[in-house]
Design an enzyme around this catalytic site. Structure first.
Site, PDB file in Angstrom:
ATOM      1  N   GLU A  74       0.861  -1.180   0.000  1.00 22.18           N
ATOM      2  CA  GLU A  74       0.000   0.000   0.000  1.00 22.18           C
ATOM      3  C   GLU A  74       0.898   1.232   0.000  1.00 22.18           C
ATOM      4  OE1 GLU A  74      -1.829   1.184   3.722  1.00 22.18           O
ATOM      5  OE2 GLU A  74      -1.589  -0.850   4.434  1.00 22.18           O
ATOM      6  N   CYS A 106      -3.461  -3.403   4.409  1.00 25.75           N
ATOM      7  CA  CYS A 106      -2.554  -4.451   4.925  1.00 25.75           C
ATOM      8  C   CYS A 106      -2.930  -5.841   4.427  1.00 25.75           C
ATOM      9  CB  CYS A 106      -2.555  -4.442   6.440  1.00 25.75           C
ATOM     10  SG  CYS A 106      -1.955  -2.908   7.129  1.00 25.75           S
ATOM     11  N   HIS A 230      -2.612 -10.062  12.304  1.00 29.23           N
ATOM     12  CA  HIS A 230      -2.035  -8.824  11.760  1.00 29.23           C
ATOM     13  C   HIS A 230      -1.633  -7.957  12.960  1.00 29.23           C
ATOM     14  CE1 HIS A 230      -1.376  -5.091   9.792  1.00 29.23           C
ATOM     15  NE2 HIS A 230      -2.472  -4.526  10.278  1.00 29.23           N
TER      16      HIS A 230
HETATM   17  P1  HMG Z   1      -3.711   6.431  21.592  1.00 27.16           P
HETATM   18  O1  HMG Z   1      -4.174   7.836  21.529  1.00 27.16           O
HETATM   19  O2  HMG Z   1      -2.300   6.191  22.002  1.00 27.16           O
HETATM   20  O3  HMG Z   1      -4.714   5.543  22.465  1.00 27.16           O
HETATM   21  O4  HMG Z   1      -3.929   5.779  20.186  1.00 27.16           O
HETATM   22  P2  HMG Z   1      -4.875   5.372  24.021  1.00 27.16           P
HETATM   23  O5  HMG Z   1      -4.754   6.685  24.720  1.00 27.16           O
HETATM   24  O6  HMG Z   1      -6.132   4.585  24.107  1.00 27.16           O
HETATM   25  O7  HMG Z   1      -3.649   4.460  24.516  1.00 27.16           O
HETATM   26  C1  HMG Z   1      -3.354   3.219  23.987  1.00 27.16           C
HETATM   27  C2  HMG Z   1      -3.184   2.200  25.124  1.00 27.16           C
HETATM   28  O8  HMG Z   1      -2.115   2.621  25.982  1.00 27.16           O
HETATM   29  C3  HMG Z   1      -4.423   2.070  26.031  1.00 27.16           C
HETATM   30  O9  HMG Z   1      -4.546   0.690  26.367  1.00 27.16           O
HETATM   31  C4  HMG Z   1      -4.018   2.857  27.283  1.00 27.16           C
HETATM   32  O10 HMG Z   1      -4.674   2.413  28.460  1.00 27.16           O
HETATM   33  C5  HMG Z   1      -2.552   2.538  27.343  1.00 27.16           C
HETATM   34  P3  HMG Z   1      -5.886  -0.119  25.945  1.00 27.16           P
HETATM   35  O11 HMG Z   1      -7.033   0.561  26.566  1.00 27.16           O
HETATM   36  O12 HMG Z   1      -5.954  -0.030  24.423  1.00 27.16           O
HETATM   37  O13 HMG Z   1      -5.652  -1.495  26.421  1.00 27.16           O
HETATM   38  N1  HMG Z   1      -1.742   3.485  28.133  1.00 27.16           N
HETATM   39  C6  HMG Z   1      -0.732   3.122  28.946  1.00 27.16           C
HETATM   40  N2  HMG Z   1      -0.230   1.919  29.261  1.00 27.16           N
HETATM   41  C7  HMG Z   1       0.825   1.862  30.119  1.00 27.16           C
HETATM   42  N3  HMG Z   1       1.380   2.986  30.665  1.00 27.16           N
HETATM   43  C8  HMG Z   1       0.897   4.217  30.364  1.00 27.16           C
HETATM   44  C9  HMG Z   1      -0.201   4.323  29.479  1.00 27.16           C
HETATM   45  N4  HMG Z   1      -0.913   5.359  28.970  1.00 27.16           N
HETATM   46  C10 HMG Z   1      -1.858   4.837  28.145  1.00 27.16           C
HETATM   47  N5  HMG Z   1       1.470   5.302  30.904  1.00 27.16           N
HETATM   48  C11 HMG Z   1      -4.092   4.137  18.485  1.00 27.16           C
HETATM   49  C12 HMG Z   1      -3.803   4.394  19.957  1.00 27.16           C
HETATM   50  C13 HMG Z   1      -3.865   2.669  18.194  1.00 27.16           C
HETATM   51  C14 HMG Z   1      -5.541   4.489  18.176  1.00 27.16           C
HETATM   52  C15 HMG Z   1      -3.142   5.024  17.626  1.00 27.16           C
HETATM   53  O14 HMG Z   1      -1.803   4.638  17.886  1.00 27.16           O
HETATM   54  C16 HMG Z   1      -3.404   4.904  16.130  1.00 27.16           C
HETATM   55  O15 HMG Z   1      -4.251   5.602  15.599  1.00 27.16           O
HETATM   56  N6  HMG Z   1      -2.641   4.022  15.423  1.00 27.16           N
HETATM   57  C17 HMG Z   1      -2.825   3.795  13.985  1.00 27.16           C
HETATM   58  C18 HMG Z   1      -4.069   2.967  13.673  1.00 27.16           C
HETATM   59  C19 HMG Z   1      -3.945   1.530  14.050  1.00 27.16           C
HETATM   60  O16 HMG Z   1      -2.851   0.972  14.193  1.00 27.16           O
HETATM   61  N7  HMG Z   1      -5.091   0.829  14.144  1.00 27.16           N
HETATM   62  C20 HMG Z   1      -5.110  -0.596  14.431  1.00 27.16           C
HETATM   63  C21 HMG Z   1      -6.302  -1.314  13.812  1.00 27.16           C
HETATM   64  S1  HMG Z   1      -6.482  -0.958  12.069  1.00 27.16           S
HETATM   65  C22 HMG Z   1      -5.221  -1.922  11.324  1.00 27.16           C
HETATM   66  O17 HMG Z   1      -4.629  -2.757  11.952  1.00 27.16           O
HETATM   67  C23 HMG Z   1      -4.904  -1.620   9.890  1.00 27.16           C
HETATM   68  C24 HMG Z   1      -3.609  -0.861   9.670  1.00 27.16           C
HETATM   69  O18 HMG Z   1      -2.498  -1.720   9.863  1.00 27.16           O
HETATM   70  C25 HMG Z   1      -3.599  -0.238   8.268  1.00 27.16           C
HETATM   71  C26 HMG Z   1      -3.883  -1.089   7.053  1.00 27.16           C
HETATM   72  O19 HMG Z   1      -4.662  -2.025   7.041  1.00 27.16           O
HETATM   73  O20 HMG Z   1      -3.328  -0.737   6.003  1.00 27.16           O
HETATM   74  C27 HMG Z   1      -3.431   0.299  10.632  1.00 27.16           C
END
Ligand code: HMG
Length: 397
Positions: A74, A106, A230
């Protein structure tokens, strides 16, 4: 199987310090320790070529034995000319070889893999192998929530009637698709756009649908002793396994135990590379086999591929007794150890230069020299710029 990563990586503890968040948010909250970062002379073509070269070498196969070459990506470099054509030239594949590129976020590499299995089943192979290469550079805007989930790399696989690693179950795949805007990369942008929390939900919904369909089609009751998912980041695979355990009626405590045994070994290599989009599931498989092929010989494992937009597929295979000896050829530790840790200002400079890198006709930005010391001994192909007629030029040492 073999993989290739860029020369440089960012340590997530360094990135957390620069972004003013606790390191545990990235390392535990997301389950990522390091992310690979491409230099200006490294692109999806060079990564794909290097992974494919290593794959052929590890398997003791010659390019002349390839009858089908599909590149899942991609991060296309051209609207028309596929990365598979560059690969054809750089590897010296035969002229009687079908080459093309597949795209579905992906899921693109899995689309290629399943196509190769159909090619074998149709009798088109006539003793030849298919070369499937998944190659991507995962990019989100600097400072965005997606930034710690970047990565770059390629995984190459040879598919044949006589596999040495895993024997897949042809025709039995649980498929799930729907039209969603969870993640997208408009043609005019390098950085992906994403509705992060929604994308997590879409992934889990797709897993639920694909797993149910696979269970309906599967003709065997034999349990899956491991599952590779994935891996956009390790925590996502953990959430996925929890969802599956829930669907199987397991308690939360049993699900945690099951995760440690059935999924964790597949996340070790991905946690040091980051999201490599099309290749992420296959890097997880490589990690699993690298760490556990001996004890898994003869056992059945599950695979879950997800691509935003979205398309997903759940399928299974059996680890072969030859897998341990074969995967030992894939130089996992040395590939990771030979990388250079980039300071955050260097990574940020790379990102600033990258916006214009493709347009430079003859000279690469100075940041391409970051890996100069390492590159002397390294024979990987390089992207050396665009000529006066806007054709991409690659050099091989
Ligand atoms: P974020 O703002 O970091 O989310 O975004 P958050 O605030 O919910 O924090 C993430 C986790 O860290 C949470 O745990 C928090 O509790 C924890 P969860 O509730 O999820 O279990 N946390 C902590 N843990 C330990 N110590 C701390 C602490 N603070 C918070 N101090 C998000 C996270 C994944 C949304 C962001 O990184 C993002 O947008 N990433 C890109 C999109 C993505 O990877 N999506 C995955 C599914 S889609 C997919 O897999 C397809 C893809 O590969 C693309 C394709 O297909 O081409 C992306």
């Amino acid at each position: 199987m073999a993989f290739a990563v860029p020369r440089g990586y960012v340590d997530l503890a360094d990135l957390a310090a620069a972004r003013g968040v606790p390191a545990s948010k990235y390392t535990q909250g997301l389950g990522v320790l390091q992310m690979s970062v491409a230099d200006a002379d490294e692109d999806p073509v060079t990564l794909a070529t290097e992974a494919a070269r290593r794959c052929l070498q590890a398997a003791g196969r010659s390019p002349s034995e390839i009858g089908l070459c599909i590149v899942g990506t991609e991060t296309a470099v051209d609207h028309s000319k596929p990365i598979a054509s560059y690969l054809h030239g750089l590897l010296g594949l035969p002229s009687a070889c079908r080459v093309f590129e597949t795209k579905h976020a992906c899921f693109g590499g899995t689309a290629g893999l399943l196509n190769a299995i159909d090619w074998l089943a149709a009798g088109s192979a006539r003793g030849r192998c298919a070369l499937i290469v998944c190659t991507d550079i995962a990019r989100y805007s600097v400072g965005s929530a997606g930034e710690p989930t970047q990565g770059a790399g390629a995984v190459a696989m040879l598919i044949s009637e006589n596999p040495r690693l895993v024997e897949l179950e042809p025709g039995i795949t649980g498929c799930f698709s729907q039209d969603v805007h969870d993640f997208w990369r408009p043609l005019y942008r390098k950085d992906a756009l994403v509705d992060g929390q929604f994308s997590v939900q879409c992934y889990l919904d797709a897993l639920t649908g694909a797993y149910a369909e696979w269970q309906r089609l599967s003709e065997s009751d034999e349990p899956l002793v491991r599952t590779c998912y994935h891996v956009p980041y390790g925590k996502m695979a953990r959430k996925a396994h929890q969802r599956r355990c829930q669907l199987d009626g397991m308690s939360e405590e049993a699900a945690e135990k099951s995760f440690a045994e059935q999924v964790e070994p597949s996340l070790r290599v991905p946690s040091q590379v980051g999201n490599i989009y099309t290749g992420s599931l296959y890097l997880a498989l490589l990690s699993l086999l690298y760490h556990q092929a001996t004890e898994l010989a003869g056992k059945r494992i599950g695979l879950f591929s997800y691509g935003s937009g979205c398309a997903a597929e759940f399928f299974a295979g059996r680890v072969l007794p030859t897998a341990a000896a074969q995967i030992a050829q894939s130089a996992v530790d040395s590939t990771l150890a030979n990388r250079q840790r980039l300071a955050i200002p260097v990574y940020e400079e790379l990102r600033r230069n990258d916006a214009s890198a493709d347009q430079r006709p003859s000279e690469l930005p100075s940041s391409a020299k970051i890996g100069a010391a390492l590159s002397q001994a390294d024979r990987s192909p390089r992207f050396s710029g665009i000529d006066t007629q806007e054709r991409r030029i690659y050099t091989v040492a």
